[in-house]
Design an enzyme around this catalytic site. Structure first.
Site, PDB file in Angstrom:
ATOM      1  N   TYR A 188      -5.392   0.245   7.806  1.00 19.55           N
ATOM      2  CA  TYR A 188      -5.396   1.350   8.770  1.00 19.55           C
ATOM      3  C   TYR A 188      -4.376   1.118   9.883  1.00 19.55           C
ATOM      4  O   TYR A 188      -4.477   0.171  10.646  1.00 19.55           O
ATOM      5  CB  TYR A 188      -6.794   1.533   9.359  1.00 19.55           C
ATOM      6  N   SER A 196      -8.798  -5.757   5.161  1.00 15.45           N
ATOM      7  CA  SER A 196      -9.148  -4.705   6.108  1.00 15.45           C
ATOM      8  C   SER A 196     -10.544  -4.838   6.698  1.00 15.45           C
ATOM      9  O   SER A 196     -11.437  -5.466   6.112  1.00 15.45           O
ATOM     10  CB  SER A 196      -9.050  -3.354   5.383  1.00 15.45           C
ATOM     11  N   ASN A 197     -10.730  -4.187   7.845  1.00 12.52           N
ATOM     12  CA  ASN A 197     -12.054  -3.994   8.424  1.00 12.52           C
ATOM     13  C   ASN A 197     -12.878  -3.009   7.614  1.00 12.52           C
ATOM     14  O   ASN A 197     -14.101  -2.935   7.769  1.00 12.52           O
ATOM     15  CB  ASN A 197     -11.934  -3.470   9.859  1.00 12.52           C
ATOM     16  N   ARG A 211      -9.393   6.829  17.200  1.00 17.45           N
ATOM     17  CA  ARG A 211      -8.873   5.554  16.705  1.00 17.45           C
ATOM     18  C   ARG A 211      -9.108   4.433  17.721  1.00 17.45           C
ATOM     19  O   ARG A 211      -9.541   3.333  17.362  1.00 17.45           O
ATOM     20  CB  ARG A 211      -7.381   5.695  16.400  1.00 17.45           C
ATOM     21  N   ASP A 235      -2.765  -5.368   6.194  1.00 20.23           N
ATOM     22  CA  ASP A 235      -3.700  -4.508   6.905  1.00 20.23           C
ATOM     23  C   ASP A 235      -3.559  -3.092   6.346  1.00 20.23           C
ATOM     24  O   ASP A 235      -2.488  -2.722   5.848  1.00 20.23           O
ATOM     25  CB  ASP A 235      -3.380  -4.533   8.400  1.00 20.23           C
TER      26      ASP A 235
END
Length: 223
Positions: A10, A115-116, A39, A8
């Site tokens: 972030y 990741s997103n 966030r 991941d």
């Protein structure tokens, strides 16, 4: 058989709270609170959009979350300043342990950033921190227009990394991400960066817990 590693980005490799200092001119003493809510809402909005099948990329979620966090604190941003902060988000600082840990694993494991975030965003933030070259590839949810922890995202990660006949192990500091990966049949290591963080009791556990990425080599060897 060694697992393929999916990191991941972030919250695991780069620190979203690094925006607090940049928010100081706009939010003053509320900068840390605004950054934390930014966030929180970024993730919430991505979860909701995934469930609603109303995909917009992670950058859109990030911008909408910034606007929400500022407005909820009674603060305004002009469009130019908003664009500046969004650009700065692409240069978030890496955690101190990120590059040394990845270097220590390089050559021993296939490693992917998972990741997103979109590919341009990942290339920018990882490249800014000298992390990009360490990876064998990038995997973005943007390919399938959904977000973690959608099971389809983790299934896609298997295909994208070639981990069909060998295990794929997520490394993430986000407990919800670890739970999502484990529920989808992946291995997962939780990076408990904050000793005060509690892992949700869903009856789903990580394969291992580390306090720092520096603990990964011996942890992986013991799995």
């Amino acid at each position: 058989m060694k697992p393929i590693l999916a990191f991941d980005v972030y919250g695991t490799l780069v620190d979203p709270m690094g925006m607090a200092e940049l928010l100081a001119p706009d939010a003053g003493k509320a900068a840390e609170s605004v950054s934390a809510q930014w966030r929180e809402k970024q993730l919430e909005f991505s979860f909701r959009k995934g469930l609603m099948r109303m995909y917009e990329d992670f950058g859109a979620c990030t911008r909408q979350a910034l606007r929400y966090a500022m407005a909820s604190h009674g603060l305004d941003l002009n469009p130019e300043r908003e664009d500046e902060l969004m650009a700065a988000y692409l240069s978030l600082p890496a955690f101190d342990d990120s590059l040394p840990a990845l270097k220590s694993l390089e050559g021993d494991y296939l490693m992917y950033a998972f990741s997103n975030g979109t590919y341009p965003a990942l290339e920018k933030v990882l490249g800014h921190n000298d992390l990009l070259a360490v990876f064998d590839g990038l995997v973005s949810v943007d390919d399938i227009k959904s977000f973690k922890p959608d099971p389809a995202v983790y299934a896609y990660a298997r295909r994208a990394t070639g981990a069909m006949d060998q295990p794929l192990c997520l490394v993430s500091s986000n407990a919800w991400d670890v739970i999502g990966a484990r529920a989808a049949g992946l291995m997962a290591i939780w990076v408990q960066r904050d000793a005060g963080k509690v892992f949700e009791d869903w009856g789903i556990q990580p394969n291992a817990v580390v306090r720092s990425l520096s603990e990964l080599p011996p942890t992986l060897a013991s799995l």
